[in-house]
Design an enzyme around this catalytic site. Structure first.
Site, PDB file in Angstrom:
ATOM      1  N   CYS A   8       0.808  -1.223   0.000  1.00  0.00           N
ATOM      2  CA  CYS A   8       0.000   0.000   0.000  1.00  0.00           C
ATOM      3  C   CYS A   8       0.839   1.270   0.000  1.00  0.00           C
ATOM      4  O   CYS A   8       0.325   2.353  -0.259  1.00  0.00           O
ATOM      5  CB  CYS A   8      -0.956   0.009   1.188  1.00  0.00           C
ATOM      6  SG  CYS A   8      -2.037  -1.434   1.273  1.00  0.00           S
ATOM      7  N   HIS A  11      -3.161   7.205   2.479  1.00  0.00           N
ATOM      8  CA  HIS A  11      -3.603   5.886   2.031  1.00  0.00           C
ATOM      9  C   HIS A  11      -4.982   5.612   2.590  1.00  0.00           C
ATOM     10  O   HIS A  11      -5.239   5.809   3.784  1.00  0.00           O
ATOM     11  CB  HIS A  11      -2.615   4.814   2.498  1.00  0.00           C
ATOM     12  CG  HIS A  11      -3.105   3.420   2.299  1.00  0.00           C
ATOM     13  ND1 HIS A  11      -3.611   2.983   1.088  1.00  0.00           N
ATOM     14  CD2 HIS A  11      -3.197   2.365   3.152  1.00  0.00           C
ATOM     15  CE1 HIS A  11      -3.992   1.727   1.211  1.00  0.00           C
ATOM     16  NE2 HIS A  11      -3.743   1.323   2.443  1.00  0.00           N
ATOM     17  N   ASN A  51     -10.238   0.078   0.198  1.00  0.00           N
ATOM     18  CA  ASN A  51      -8.777   0.103   0.194  1.00  0.00           C
ATOM     19  C   ASN A  51      -8.299  -0.562  -1.096  1.00  0.00           C
ATOM     20  O   ASN A  51      -8.448  -1.766  -1.267  1.00  0.00           O
ATOM     21  CB  ASN A  51      -8.251  -0.650   1.423  1.00  0.00           C
ATOM     22  CG  ASN A  51      -6.734  -0.650   1.524  1.00  0.00           C
ATOM     23  OD1 ASN A  51      -6.032  -0.288   0.587  1.00  0.00           O
ATOM     24  ND2 ASN A  51      -6.235  -1.066   2.678  1.00  0.00           N
TER      25      ASN A  51
END
Length: 324
Positions: free
Chosen positions: A118, A251, A281
């Site tokens: 990520c 993020h 996500n």
């Protein structure tokens, strides 16, 4: 020495949208109990985009790249560096970046993947910035793309409700005006066990656990502390006060993490770019997708200061400070 400036952005999301209610109904057939209220209250996610079975990461990445090139007013032939951040590559090799290059119908430019989960997109931005500053590239195509639906255990409620698929891209171009002001990257491999997909292919067989596994509480604590410290460090390096930031693009992992970091940095909620509710996500794609939304809807303006942050398995984290 040239600077690297953002010349254009693009994003792509699969057309198949799965709401929390639809996901809960599907999971119920697998014996997994959840609900829209349970997911929303704990994560802030209301829906996610899921790629059709068999869809390759390169397909999403190519669409996002084409949108970014159009936004920048450039052709694929103008690009002399392609970096794809992904944890779900099409193949062991060639790199997804090489596949994207072929899809764009060009060759010759350097092309490679970065794997920092990520955090991958901020790692890729920092790498492209360094190559532009060194004179090794003039126009870099930086992409974050994932098909995370393919590595989810749909019987594990702790993880399967959190993720979606998508791709985001930026064109970074050499300029005599400051763009990327500072970058700060870190990792702690000792924490690899708290977020991982530890399977691999050997002798034609899958060995280990191929699904994403996560210790949510450990990730939460490490993410908040690491990103708070990273934000302060990258602003200090650039000689910028946190209060001077116009936007923060974190993020998109969990709304509680985002809000907690914002409070620790004394950044009001209205300065946070949040697409988590719509995208879930999307790992390395989450930062460029969120940036693209704010870039295109007019919230971001020339001269503004934007902090981009990633955190993910490895354990990795990092920040990039940009002047638009």
């Amino acid at each position: 020495m040239p600077y690297a400036r953002i010349a254009g952005t693009g994003g792509y999301l699969p057309t198949h949208v799965v709401t929390n209610d639809e996901l809960a109904a599907d999971l119920a057939t697998r014996g997994v109990e959840t609900s829209d209220a349970w997911i929303t209250e704990r994560t802030g996610i209301r829906q996610r985009h899921i790629a059709d079975p068999g869809t390759k990461t390169s397909t999403l990445a190519t669409a996002a790249a084409q949108a970014a090139l159009e936004n920048a007013g450039l052709r694929a032939e103008d690009i002399d560096l392609i970096i794809v951040a992904t944890s779900t590559p099409d193949f062991i090799f060639p790199s997804t970046a090489c596949v994207v290059q072929a899809n764009l119908g060009v060759g010759g430019a350097a092309a490679f993947d970065i794997q920092a989960v990520c955090s991958g997109f901020v790692y890729a931005m920092a790498t492209a910035d360094a190559m532009i500053r060194a004179g090794r590239a003039r126009h870099a195509l930086v992409i974050g793309a994932e098909v995370f639906s393919g590595i989810l255990d749909w019987s594990d409620r702790r993880t399967c409700v959190l993720f979606g698929d998508g791709a985001g891209a930026m064109v970074l171009s050499a300029s005599d005006q400051p763009g990327i002001l500072a970058a700060q990257l870190n990792a702690d491999g000792r924490q690899q066990h708290i977020l991982c997909a530890a399977g691999n292919v050997s002798g034609g067989q899958i060995t280990g656990d191929p699904f994403l596994r996560m210790d949510g509480q450990a990730v939460f604590k490490l993410a908040v502390n690491s990103l708070t410290r990273s934000a302060r460090q990258v602003c200090e390096e650039a000689g910028v006060q946190l209060s001077e930031l116009d936007w923060m693009v974190p993020h998109q992992a969990n709304i509680r993490i985002l809000n907690f970091i914002g409070r620790k940095l004394d950044l009001p909620e209205e300065k946070l770019i949040v697409t988590l509710d719509r995208h879930a996500n999307t790992s390395a794609a989450s930062v460029p997708l969120a940036f693209d939304v704010a870039w295109r809807d007019g919230r971001m303006q020339a001269g503004q200061l934007v902090l981009l942050q990633g955190v993910g398995g490895g354990f990795t984290w990092g920040s990039v400070l940009v002047k638009l």
